[in-house]
Design a protein around this motif. Structure first.
Motif, PDB file in Angstrom:
ATOM      1  N   LEU A 198       0.717   5.706  -0.163  1.00  9.82           N
ATOM      2  CA  LEU A 198      -0.057   6.923   0.018  1.00  9.82           C
ATOM      3  C   LEU A 198       0.765   8.116  -0.438  1.00  9.82           C
ATOM      4  CD1 LEU A 198      -2.535   8.460   1.318  1.00  9.82           C
ATOM      5  CD2 LEU A 198      -1.116   8.613   3.397  1.00  9.82           C
TER       6      LEU A 198
ATOM      7  N   ALA B  17      -0.038   8.323  -8.985  1.00 16.97           N
ATOM      8  CA  ALA B  17      -1.248   7.661  -8.499  1.00 16.97           C
ATOM      9  C   ALA B  17      -1.977   6.917  -9.613  1.00 16.97           C
ATOM     10  CB  ALA B  17      -2.178   8.685  -7.856  1.00 16.97           C
ATOM     11  N   SER B  18      -1.882   7.434 -10.832  1.00 20.54           N
ATOM     12  CA  SER B  18      -2.579   6.792 -11.945  1.00 20.54           C
ATOM     13  C   SER B  18      -1.811   5.593 -12.497  1.00 20.54           C
ATOM     14  CB  SER B  18      -2.824   7.806 -13.067  1.00 20.54           C
ATOM     15  OG  SER B  18      -1.602   8.192 -13.694  1.00 20.54           O
TER      16      SER B  18
ATOM     17  N   PRO C 205       0.830  -1.219   0.000  1.00 18.24           N
ATOM     18  CA  PRO C 205       0.000   0.000   0.000  1.00 18.24           C
ATOM     19  C   PRO C 205       0.855   1.256   0.000  1.00 18.24           C
ATOM     20  CG  PRO C 205      -0.787  -1.582   1.641  1.00 18.24           C
ATOM     21  CD  PRO C 205       0.530  -2.099   1.155  1.00 18.24           C
TER      22      PRO C 205
ATOM     23  N   VAL D  24      -3.832  12.007  -1.617  1.00 14.84           N
ATOM     24  CA  VAL D  24      -4.549  13.003  -0.821  1.00 14.84           C
ATOM     25  C   VAL D  24      -3.977  14.369  -1.175  1.00 14.84           C
ATOM     26  CG1 VAL D  24      -5.032  13.860   1.504  1.00 14.84           C
ATOM     27  CG2 VAL D  24      -5.021  11.394   1.063  1.00 14.84           C
TER      28      VAL D  24
ATOM     29  N   GLU E  77      -0.164  13.111  -9.397  1.00 20.24           N
ATOM     30  CA  GLU E  77      -1.304  12.575 -10.143  1.00 20.24           C
ATOM     31  C   GLU E  77      -0.851  11.467 -11.087  1.00 20.24           C
ATOM     32  OE1 GLU E  77      -3.895  16.725 -10.262  1.00 20.24           O
ATOM     33  OE2 GLU E  77      -2.488  16.257 -11.871  1.00 20.24           O
TER      34      GLU E  77
ATOM     35  N   HIS F 265      -2.140   0.316  -6.171  1.00 16.41           N
ATOM     36  CA  HIS F 265      -2.254   0.347  -4.709  1.00 16.41           C
ATOM     37  C   HIS F 265      -1.800   1.684  -4.133  1.00 16.41           C
ATOM     38  CE1 HIS F 265      -2.875  -3.985  -5.104  1.00 16.41           C
ATOM     39  NE2 HIS F 265      -1.747  -4.024  -5.809  1.00 16.41           N
ATOM     40  N   THR F 266      -2.068   2.770  -4.891  1.00 19.65           N
ATOM     41  CA  THR F 266      -1.670   4.107  -4.472  1.00 19.65           C
ATOM     42  C   THR F 266      -2.893   4.996  -4.305  1.00 19.65           C
ATOM     43  OG1 THR F 266       0.458   3.980  -5.627  1.00 19.65           O
ATOM     44  CG2 THR F 266      -0.346   6.167  -5.073  1.00 19.65           C
ATOM     45  N   THR F 267      -2.934   5.723  -3.203  1.00 17.11           N
ATOM     46  CA  THR F 267      -3.977   6.712  -2.931  1.00 17.11           C
ATOM     47  C   THR F 267      -3.341   8.087  -2.847  1.00 17.11           C
ATOM     48  OG1 THR F 267      -5.270   5.098  -1.671  1.00 17.11           O
ATOM     49  CG2 THR F 267      -5.776   7.428  -1.309  1.00 17.11           C
TER      50      THR F 267
ATOM     51  N   PHE G 113      -3.568   5.979   7.357  1.00 17.86           N
ATOM     52  CA  PHE G 113      -2.908   5.053   6.441  1.00 17.86           C
ATOM     53  C   PHE G 113      -2.043   4.044   7.200  1.00 17.86           C
ATOM     54  CE2 PHE G 113       0.970   4.286   3.753  1.00 17.86           C
ATOM     55  CZ  PHE G 113       0.363   3.490   2.785  1.00 17.86           C
TER      56      PHE G 113
END
Length: 279
Positions: free
Chosen positions: A224, A243-244, A222, A252, A240, A248-250, A276
């Protein structure tokens, strides 16, 4: 360090490679989280330490060798991302951190964190990046100029401090007060720290993050990303993209926050990290 208001936040040290590695921590039982800085020092993590501890974590914000309050001195060879990652693993071993360890990285510390995740030698359980370098986003011009040995040799102490003041002020954005700027600048009054910083700048190379991308795409750990949207050094567009493209990346996003968002929005940053790391 005038911003420390909680007596539970301590600066302590442990020996690594024959030198004292200094770190900020809150002495609580709980899972450890290693917090890595880049071209600044552990001061970037100070605003969130107490909140992370209140969430049941044991935050450890270390000063890399020769930087911040740590002893030793970096060279162009020991300041590379792989060398710093190996040092962090030795630091974790000295602290007797067993099992997988959660890691967060800011700025170039994020490159070290990415290397640890995909190359070792530390077993990383969760990875958080806060306005970190990624892909080919670095080194920024103010850092890249120190890859030239002639620039390093010609830079005076006053010029170095003036350049760091300008960078720190921009990175703090709306959180820039004279006292806070002075706190951030204080280590660079030491010639040894200035030399270490220039070694890190000279060793800055985006190939380390570019080479990590294929392994990151395969990695199931995971991840973040916490990003101040107003960062003029590490643009939110890179976050961005990460993350795209990286599973398994979020992400914020933190509005009205710059390159050191822990100073602009400590509560928001701490909540995101604590949620997280305790998930």
């Amino acid at each position: 360090m005038s911003d420390i208001t909680e007596t539970t936040v301590l600066r302590t040290g442990i020996e690594v490679d024959g030198e004292t590695a200094r770190y900020l921590t809150v002495e609580r039982d709980g899972p450890a989280v290693l917090l890595l800085h880049g071209t600044y020092w552990s001061r970037v993590w100070l605003p969130v330490l107490g909140r992370l501890a209140d969430a049941g974590l044991r935050p450890v914000a270390v000063d890399l060798p020769g930087l911040g309050r740590s002893g030793g001195e970096l060279t162009p060879e020991t300041a590379t991302v792989p060398a710093l990652a190996a040092w962090v693993a030795r630091f974790a071993s000295a602290l007797k951190l067993s099992g997988p360890v959660a890691v967060a990285g800011h700025d170039i510390g994020g490159a070290v964190a990415q290397h640890l995740l995909v190359r070792g030698p530390l077993d990383v359980s969760r990875l958080a990046l806060v306005n970190s370098v990624t892909y080919d986003s670095w080194p920024v011009p103010g850092v890249a100029r120190f890859r030239d040995p002639q620039v390093v040799a010609a830079t005076t102490a006053d010029e170095m401090l003036a350049a760091r003041r300008k960078a720190v002020t921009a990175a703090l954005g709306g959180a820039a007060t004279e006292q806070r700027i002075a706190d951030y600048l204080d280590p660079w009054t030491d010639a040894r720290v200035r030399r270490s910083w220039m070694a890190m700048a000279g060793a800055a190379d985006s190939r380390y993050t570019l080479d990590a991308v294929p392994a990151l795409r395969r990695n199931t750990t995971p991840k973040l990303l916490v990003w101040g949207e107003d960062d003029g050094f590490q643009k939110v567009g890179y976050a961005e993209r990460f993350a795209s493209e990286i599973p398994h990346t979020t992400l914020v996003r933190v509005p009205d926050a710059g390159h050191i968002p822990t100073e602009n929005a400590p509560g928001r940053i701490a909540r995101a990290l604590a949620d997280f790391f305790t998930a």
